[in-house]
Design a protein around this motif. Structure first.
Motif, PDB file in Angstrom:
ATOM      1  N   GLY B  50       0.655  -1.274  -0.013  1.00 29.65           N
ATOM      2  CA  GLY B  50       0.073   0.052   0.021  1.00 29.65           C
ATOM      3  C   GLY B  50       0.794   1.477  -0.080  1.00 29.65           C
ATOM      4  N   PHE B  51       2.107   1.022  -0.065  1.00 30.32           N
ATOM      5  CA  PHE B  51       2.919   2.319  -0.344  1.00 30.32           C
ATOM      6  C   PHE B  51       2.833   3.129  -1.489  1.00 30.32           C
ATOM      7  N   THR B  53       0.013   3.227  -4.875  1.00 32.14           N
ATOM      8  CA  THR B  53      -1.419   2.878  -5.286  1.00 32.14           C
ATOM      9  C   THR B  53      -1.418   2.878  -6.722  1.00 32.14           C
ATOM     10  N   PRO B  71      -1.884   1.478   3.962  1.00 32.08           N
ATOM     11  CA  PRO B  71      -0.923   0.511   4.626  1.00 32.08           C
ATOM     12  C   PRO B  71      -1.668  -0.309   5.931  1.00 32.08           C
TER      13      PRO B  71
END
Lengths: 538, 235, 336
Positions: B50-51, B53, B71
């Motif tokens: 999730g760092f 998108t 994240p």
């Protein structure tokens, strides 16, 4: 990588600061612009203004160039010798010039470089007939280097110390010589901070007033700030003063913008918190060379300070320090300095979190980029708004509300906070960036955000830069004479004001003593600002 | 507690690089992500964590679309190559932050921390600061934190790269043990073929911003028709 | 217990009675400059002396200097709280009148004796001093005896002067040179500029340079040596007497149209030119009193330079020409 809430919050903080600063300045400027004084605009862009502008830019460019040029070897030498005896005290002393009222600093400088100063006495004893005179551009440059080089050294040293400890081991291991280390390690680090530092010093020198007149030798040495002061205080022509202030902000801002285009490479090297060992600093040649540079710079810095101390010590310090007036002024100054420092630090953190929020957007739109840019510009350029304009404008705003004196301390604190903002940003921005690159992913994956992150992570790691920034701001505020002379000074006697009021009524010995006490207060702040430095190196 | 990961036709533009990923990481298995430097291994991991998108496409964990989740809202734990611990906080606090970011810990939680430390061989290390630990010990603390988090997916970004070979194999053993105990889905970015051979059930080979190969390890090791892959395996 | 309560109540009653008495008392608001109200300045003594006779409270509001005083009045206009403004100088009178805020007091000012044919119905002088070049007797053995001497003297013997753009003494020197040299002033300035070490923004900076020994001469007041003689017991610093005469600075006070209690304002201005006020001036403000004093002046004042001739331009003339003369000065000085 920020949560939506974090991003929104960051943007909101930034927007708050931006609108508060804009509003604060606009509120002061508008009533002054509206003031009707009959047409004087004809004189605004005369040959006189042009020559003043030319001189302002000339002396500011030269002063900035020299300050930076001299600061580089000193910062390099100090960085190369982490165990130099008394190093931490040298760094602390470098915080002093900023906290001194300029007149006191100038008199100290003249004790060394003046016609009757030590240097000329030495030269005369050596058989030189005519004393060398520093009055003119040389005197202005000397004073500006004295006041600004230490600032540059401190900021550069901080940049060098942020480099990973491994870099030094690596360069030693690769057998890099001095020139290569400079080219491949030190200069890339300095190149990132030099444009910012130069911009800051340029603004300080461009708005210099007392030093320029006092050491300039004649009216050929005049800055726009003098013209602004003259229009507002002596001629009372507010629209002209505002026009000149806009000229000052516009021209200086344009120059800073050009400087900002000099590309600075981004580096993302992070240190593992290892103790820095400088193998290139332990040879005897390096030690002797570095010691010479450090001692020379220290002597340049300390001699005028010693002259101030020597003058101060002849005063009845005990009587002065125990007097009611001193206690009151110390309390007033302290209150204002603390408030200004808190405001400046809080505003800087807000600006940084907003810039971070924009940087976190994958493809920020023109609006977001403009917002981020105007935050940076505002925090830098606010230094160019003459305090006398803010003070006079706010007098007009507050006057209808009744007596103005009670507002004065708050107003001085806000004005001081604005002036300190660019300094605080210089100290905090790199520290916050480094901290974020190290911890952002970890914090995000653990869901650390908002208060818990600020409280458990940020405050611990950023304690030292925060303290340094706050001590910068406080020293700056302590040395400021205050722009609210119109408000009635009896309620607002600060330490520098106390010094000046002694000077303006023949009591120069008392003034020397008080200046010495003021310098001691600044030194105490510098100690606070460098607290914990030794631990880290241990 | 398991969940397969699906990268569903994801595209992402970062500066001048364009990434296109489509792959699956089977549940309750260890998937190794390999490939040359700069090919996009870490970017793939960052997408799952999730760092980053995606510009287009979806990311599903155990069938749930987490494409736009922060994240901290994804069912994953992370171990990086370094900077896994906050240097100013002690070991117990660093692990505790994995349970509650505001550090509201119940006695049960504290017991869990102690158990996790024991499990990674660091019994009684609660009050130590990261600075006093060796590199291997610091990674063990990170494993302990992943344990207490009880997330179905564990993401590792070259976790053993900074360790010496002896330590690497013992850490790999520890990782496998933990994986068997918890039955989690593991995604490990590595450039060490030995680690692939030792750990992985499944392999994804990334090259020039795209998945060049994906499949079971046994098949992968016999693969000879991709020149870049051959180069990677037989340097 | 009961007794305590009663005495407490009594005390509270007394306190409130006292405070209401204070509230009812008249107050006089005087705007002045900062060094007037400093702890060593005339302010505290003047306040005490006037309050014993007027049954009122004097409330000083002090700003940086005389120029700031006028600026503040301009900013406040007829909303000002000032009843009396004390501390303008003769050069500011024209502008001060231009604000339309002041009112002639109608007081008898025959007692006022200041040199230079000063006369004005609105602004009453309370002290004065002549401008003068102060020199360090240990360095300057042959002080200039005239402005001409100063202009044409040895250029290696330097003087520090103030800037007419930012300070009152600077303007004073400008007017003095104009009074003596007339149209030839630019040539005089061009010559003098070789002797000028530097031009400071205000009096404090120039005088600081002088007392630190950086420069042997400074542009200040005839009364400056009195401070050094009285407070520091030294004759080292003396004023040079110029035979052409000296330009004068007269400090004045006036009452405002909007004064809340005009009688009280008049009473204060009357008090200002009596010995009760004037006795305080010499050794606190270091200026010459504007009227007779009860106490004899300290001996030091007898040793001061007493100019034979006094220059004073009308403030209208100054207001009209100031900018042109400053431009002239700038041109002459910059041509160095």
């Amino acid at each position: 990588m920020l949560t939506t809430a974090e991003r929104r919050r960051g943007l909101a903080y930034g927007a708050t600061v931006l609108s508060a600063v804009t509003l604060f300045v606009a509120m002061a400027v508008l009533p002054l612009l509206a003031w009707d004084t009959g047409a004087t605009e004809a004189r605004l862009f005369s040959a006189y203004t042009a020559s003043v502008l030319r001189f302002t830019l000339l002396q500011a460019s030269l002063s900035t160039g020299l300050s930076i040029l001299f600061a580089i070897p000193v910062a390099l030498a100090l960085a190369r010798q982490p165990r130099f005896p008394g190093r931490v005290w040298i760094v602390r002393l470098m915080a002093l010039p900023m906290g001194l009222p300029v007149l006191i600093g100038a008199l100290g400088l003249l004790g060394i470089w003046g016609r009757q100063g030590i240097v000329n006495k030495g030269l005369t004893a050596a058989g030189l007939a005519e004393p060398i005179s520093i009055y003119g551009i040389s005197g202005i440059l000397l004073a500006h280097v004295f006041f600004n080089m230490p600032l540059a050294v401190r900021l550069m040293l901080a940049a060098l110390e942020r480099l990973p400890a491994e870099y030094w081991l690596l360069s030693a291991g690769l057998g890099m010589r001095r020139a290569s280390v400079f080219r491949f390690v030190e200069w890339p680090a300095l190149r990132q901070v030099v444009p910012g530092i130069a911009g800051l010093i340029f603004m300080l020198c461009a708005t210099s007033f007392t030093l320029v007149l006092m050491l300039g030798g004649g009216p050929a040495a005049t800055t726009l700030e003098v013209a602004i002061y003259q229009s507002l205080r002596f001629d009372f022509d507010p629209p002209r003063a505002i026009a000149l202030a806009f000229l000052q902000i516009g021209v200086t801002g344009a120059i800073l913008a050009v400087m900002a285009f000099i590309p600075a490479p981004e580096d993302s090297g992070t240190t593992g918190g290892r103790t820095i060992r400088r193998l290139d600093g332990i040879t005897w040649g390096a030690r002797i060379g570095d010691a010479a540079v450090i001692l020379l710079a220290t002597a340049f810095l300390v001699m005028p300070l010693a002259a101030i101390a020597a003058a101060g010590l002849t005063a009845d310090l005990w009587r002065l320090a125990t007097s009611d007036a001193f206690a009151r002024a110390l309390w007033t100054s302290g209150k204002i300095a603390v408030a200004a420092a808190l405001l400046a630090v809080a505003a800087s953190m807000a600006i940084l979190s907003a810039r971070q929020a924009v940087a976190d957007m994958k493809r920020p739109g023109p609006l977001a980029r403009g917002f981020s840019a105007s935050l940076s510009a505002t925090s830098a350029l606010v230094l160019l708004v003459p305090p006398v304009v803010l003070g006079t404008g706010w007098f007009l705003v507050l006057r209808p509300l009744g007596p103005v004196a009670p507002y004065a301390p708050a107003l001085v604190a806000i004005i001081n906070a604005l002036m300190a903002l660019p300094f605080v940003m210089r100290v905090l921005a790199p520290a916050v960036t480094t901290h974020r690159t190290r911890t952002a992913r970890l914090a995000a994956s653990l869901g650390l955000s908002g208060w818990p992150r600020l409280w458990r992570i940020d405050l611990h790691v950023l304690a030292r830069p925060l303290l340094t920034a706050a001590s910068f701001a406080m020293a700056l505020s302590l040395g400021d004479l205050g722009a609210v002379a119109l408000f009635g000074s009896s309620d607002l006697t600060t330490l520098p004001w106390l010094v000046y009021s002694r000077l303006s009524s023949y009591r120069s010995n008392d003034a020397d003593g008080l200046a010495f006490l003021l310098a001691m207060v600044c030194l105490a702040l510098a100690i606070l600002g460098t607290a914990g430095r030794r631990e880290e190196n241990a | 507690m398991t969940g397969g990961i699906r990268i569903d036709d994801v595209t992402l533009v970062l500066g001048s690089h364009t990434f296109r990923f489509a792959c699956d990481m089977p549940a309750a298995a260890v998937t190794a992500v390999i490939g040359p430097s700069g090919a996009g291994k870490s970017t793939l991991l960052n997408l799952v964590a999730g760092f980053e998108t995606p510009d287009t496409g979806r990311i599903l964990v155990a069938g749930v679309d987490v494409t736009t989740n922060h994240p901290s809202e994804r069912p994953v734990s992370l171990v990086f190559q370094d900077n896994n611990l906050f240097a100013h906080l002690d070991v117990a606090t660093n692990i505790g932050l994995g349970i509650s970011p505001s550090l509201k810990l119940s006695p049960t939680d504290r017991e869990a921390i102690a158990t996790a430390l024991r499990r990674v061989g660091l019994e009684g290390f609660e009050k130590r600061k990261p600075g006093t630990l060796s590199g291997g010990e610091r990674q063990r603390v990170a494993f302990a934190r992943a344990l207490v988090r009880r997330r179905p997916v564990l993401l590792l970004d070259e976790p053993f790269a900074a360790l010496d070979p002896g330590l690497r194999s013992s850490m790999a053993d520890l990782l496998l043990d933990l994986h068997r105990e918890t039955g989690n889905t593991v995604l490990i970015v590595t450039h060490d073929p030995h680690e692939v051979a030792r750990l992985a059930d499944h392999v994804i080979f990334v090259e020039a911003g795209a998945v060049a190969y994906q499949g079971a390890k046994q098949k992968f090791l016999l693969q000879r028709d991709l020149p870049a892959l051959t180069q990677f395996l037989l340097p | 217990m009961r007794r305590t309560l009663i005495s407490l109540l009594a005390a509270a009653a007394a306190l409130s009675a006292a405070s209401s008495a204070v509230a009812q008392q008249k107050t006089l608001t005087v705007y002045t400059y900062e060094s007037f109200t400093a702890e060593w300045g005339p302010g505290p003594k003047v306040k005490a002396a006037f309050e014993t006779t007027c049954g009122c409270t004097v409330n000083f509001v002090s700003v940086e200097d005389g120029v700031a005083l006028l600026t503040r009045l301009k900013l406040e206009g007829d909303k000002t709280e000032a009843d009396v403004v004390l501390g303008l100088d003769t050069n500011l009178i024209s502008e001060a009148k231009g604000t339309g805020l002041f009112e002639a007091s109608g007081l008898d000012t025959k007692a006022v004796a200041v040199p230079g044919n000063y006369a004005d119905d609105t602004f009453i002088p309370y002290d004065y001093a002549h401008f003068a070049v102060i020199y360090d007797t240990q360095v300057v053995k042959n002080p200039p005896k005239s402005l001409k001497d100063l202009v044409e003297g040895d250029p290696s013997q330097k003087i520090a002067i103030e800037d007419p753009r930012t300070s009152t003494p600077g303007l004073g020197l400008l007017l003095w040179v104009k009074s003596v040299y007339g149209d030839k002033a630019p040539e005089a300035w061009a010559k003098l500029s070789k002797r000028i070490l530097t031009v400071t923004p205000g009096w404090s900076e120039a005088y600081g340079l002088f007392t630190k020994g950086e420069v042997p001469m400074v542009f200040s007041y005839t009364t400056s040596p009195a401070y050094h003689m009285v407070e520091e017991k030294t004759d080292r610093y003396q004023a040079a007497s110029f035979y052409e005469g000296h330009y004068i600075q007269i400090e004045v006070a006036g009452m405002l149209k909007t004064a809340k209690n005009k009688d009280l304002a008049r009473q204060f201005l009357t008090f200002m030119i009596t010995p009760g006020f004037q006795d305080v001036i010499p050794t606190t403000n270091w200026m010459m009193p504007a009227t007779k004093t009860d106490q004899a002046l300290p001996d030091a004042f007898g040793k001061l330079v007493q100019p034979q001739k006094t220059f004073l331009m009308g403030s209208d003339e100054v207001a009209k020409n100031r900018q042109a003369w400053i431009d002239e000065w700038l041109a002459a000085m910059s041509a160095k």
